[in-house]
Design an enzyme around this catalytic site. Structure first.
Site, PDB file in Angstrom:
ATOM      1  N   ARG A  48       0.826  -1.203   0.000  1.00 19.77           N
ATOM      2  CA  ARG A  48       0.000   0.000   0.000  1.00 19.77           C
ATOM      3  C   ARG A  48       0.864   1.259   0.000  1.00 19.77           C
ATOM      4  NH1 ARG A  48      -4.962  -0.921   4.208  1.00 19.77           N
ATOM      5  NH2 ARG A  48      -3.413  -1.850   5.597  1.00 19.77           N
ATOM      6  N   ASP A 214     -11.695  -7.534   6.723  1.00 20.95           N
ATOM      7  CA  ASP A 214     -11.570  -6.126   6.355  1.00 20.95           C
ATOM      8  C   ASP A 214     -11.178  -6.039   4.880  1.00 20.95           C
ATOM      9  OD1 ASP A 214     -10.969  -3.445   6.036  1.00 20.95           O
ATOM     10  OD2 ASP A 214      -9.828  -3.277   7.887  1.00 20.95           O
ATOM     11  N   GLU A 240     -16.326  -6.149   6.187  1.00 18.26           N
ATOM     12  CA  GLU A 240     -16.141  -4.724   6.489  1.00 18.26           C
ATOM     13  C   GLU A 240     -15.628  -3.946   5.295  1.00 18.26           C
ATOM     14  OE1 GLU A 240     -13.075  -2.184   9.300  1.00 18.26           O
ATOM     15  OE2 GLU A 240     -14.204  -3.820  10.211  1.00 18.26           O
ATOM     16  N   GLU A 268     -15.385   3.698   8.236  1.00 22.88           N
ATOM     17  CA  GLU A 268     -14.044   4.149   8.612  1.00 22.88           C
ATOM     18  C   GLU A 268     -13.641   5.394   7.828  1.00 22.88           C
ATOM     19  OE1 GLU A 268      -9.528   2.434   7.824  1.00 22.88           O
ATOM     20  OE2 GLU A 268     -11.137   1.029   8.257  1.00 22.88           O
ATOM     21  N   ASP A 291     -14.077   6.896  12.489  1.00 21.77           N
ATOM     22  CA  ASP A 291     -12.805   7.146  13.165  1.00 21.77           C
ATOM     23  C   ASP A 291     -12.888   8.543  13.759  1.00 21.77           C
ATOM     24  OD1 ASP A 291     -10.035   8.115  13.563  1.00 21.77           O
ATOM     25  OD2 ASP A 291      -9.474   6.191  12.675  1.00 21.77           O
ATOM     26  N   HIS A 318     -13.573   3.004  14.437  1.00 25.02           N
ATOM     27  CA  HIS A 318     -12.305   2.519  13.892  1.00 25.02           C
ATOM     28  C   HIS A 318     -11.201   2.788  14.905  1.00 25.02           C
ATOM     29  CE1 HIS A 318      -8.629   3.265  11.287  1.00 25.02           C
ATOM     30  NE2 HIS A 318      -8.912   2.000  11.057  1.00 25.02           N
ATOM     31  N   GLU A 338     -12.245  -1.607  18.869  1.00 23.77           N
ATOM     32  CA  GLU A 338     -11.219  -2.182  17.990  1.00 23.77           C
ATOM     33  C   GLU A 338      -9.831  -1.850  18.518  1.00 23.77           C
ATOM     34  OE1 GLU A 338      -9.862  -2.245  13.282  1.00 23.77           O
ATOM     35  OE2 GLU A 338     -11.038  -0.551  14.020  1.00 23.77           O
TER      36      GLU A 338
END
Length: 394
Positions: A48, A214, A240, A268, A291, A318, A338
């Site tokens: 990523r 996720d 998710e 999120e 979040d 989140h 989480e």
């Protein structure tokens, strides 16, 4: 006692972990062939960071009151966020009473409407807002959760997000959420590998442990439906963030499509009460996951949660360390929290925003007691060994 005013606001940037938890070194599970919207391009599948997930870095916002009390918070925003704080938002903060959080939020949001609404601008507003809550709680000498109405339970219980739900079970977490590794562009072979991973992990953790997936915005409705249907055999608790965050219609369809008993979760990367209103009114999710460092801060999360409660939808923020802990422990419709496993191999519990925050509590046997959240403010300090840079000093 006269309420102090806000004398200064300052914005800093820092690299390497912290609130920008994707800004990690090589070999970290969080950057290992995870499906993303960029997975359609082979050259950006493995990492990523290759497409720039870590380019922003951490934004640190400090607010200093006229009595010398300093509140602070961290979020993702880096130099862009620092510019917005120092060049634009400071005018709405400095000179105000430390109690004027609602007015300050309103002015920050509506003054940036023409270039903001979501993304890095709302991240930045979130950071300022959280710093203001930290400051007010410190001025009053109490933890943030008491400003929010007080704890409704004696402890927080957590599920773990990371590459090794089997190890999370051994550590006492109530569930484990693992990243999807292969997106639609990798075809049937990728789908088989995804299902093999889920089957293998279910075999490792047994039948009674929560197992979640996720998907990080990487799928389309057809692929997500096929994946959820096939994964149902392995007791997947939820799927998710399967779709891009603006595809409200797709989420509503996916929620109708998934096997009975499987949950659809998202949020999120959603922001403000208006974004979450769309998710809720279109019945897009069983759990929303704002979040607090990205959705508009604590001031906005309170409104989002109230909307969700009216729609009988759970709010499980989140992972955002102490900034969400103080909220979750005050809300009945946030029954668990989480925890992001930030150890490179997800094989041990380390502070989520390490190394930036000191005194950051971590779960023991998957739990944190409210007695560990009693220091004034959010209860954390900045690590003086982390090099802060103030790029737009006034």
């Amino acid at each position: 006692m006269a309420m102090p005013t806000i004398k200064h606001i300052r914005a800093f940037t820092v690299r390497g972990g912290g609130a920008d938890y994707h800004d990690q070194g090589g070999g970290h599970w969080i950057d290992d062939h995870i499906a993303t919207p960029m997975s359609r391009y082979p050259e950006y599948r493995q990492s990523r960071q290759s497409f720039g997930i870590n380019v922003l870095g951490t934004l640190v916002v400090e607010v200093e009151a006229s009595d010398g009390t300093v509140g602070f918070a961290v979020t993702t925003g880096g130099e862009i966020g620092a510019y917005i704080v120092e060049k634009h938002l400071a005018r709405f903060v400095e000179g105000q009473l430390v109690t004027d959080i609602e007015k300050i939020w309103d002015q920050m949001y509506f003054s940036t409407l023409y270039y903001g609404r979501k993304g890095v601008v709302i991240n930045t507003i979130s950071g300022v807002d959280l710093a203001l809550w930290d400051l007010l709680a410190k001025v009053r000498g109490e933890p943030v959760h008491q400003l929010l109405g007080g704890a409704v339970r004696e402890e927080l219980q957590f599920y773990a997000t990371g590459a090794r739900p089997d190890l999370a079970k051994e550590m006492g977490f109530i569930g484990g959420k693992m990243p999807l590794h292969h997106g639609p562009a990798e075809g049937e072979a990728g789908l088989r590998k995804n299902l093999e991973m889920i089957a293998d992990m279910r075999n490792r953790v047994g039948d009674d442990f929560w197992l979640m997936l996720d998907c990080w915005m990487s799928l389309d409705v057809n692929y997500a439906t096929r994946l959820a249907t096939a994964a149902h055999a392995y007791g997947l608790k939820w799927i998710e963030e399967a779709l891009p965050p603006d595809d409200y219609w797709g989420y509503a369809e996916l929620k109708r499509n998934v096997p009975r008993g499987m949950l659809v979760t998202t949020g999120e990367h959603e922001a403000t009460r208006w974004g979450f209103r769309l998710l809720l009114e279109q019945q897009c999710a069983d759990i929303i996951q704002p979040d607090v460092g990205w959705c508009g801060g604590m001031t906005e999360l309170i409104k989002i949660s109230a909307l969700a409660d009216a729609h009988n939808v759970m709010v499980v923020p989140h992972g955002s360390s102490v900034y969400s802990y103080h909220f979750v422990i005050t809300r009945h419709n946030s029954p668990f929290a989480e925890f992001l496993m930030m150890a490179p191999k997800a094989d041990k519990v380390v502070p989520m925003f390490n190394p930036l925050l000191l005194d950051e509590p971590v779960p023991v046997n998957g739990r944190i007691k409210v007695s560990e959240l009693q220091a004034p403010g959010f209860g954390v300090r900045l690590n003086p060994e982390c090099k802060l840079n103030r790029p737009y000093e006034r």
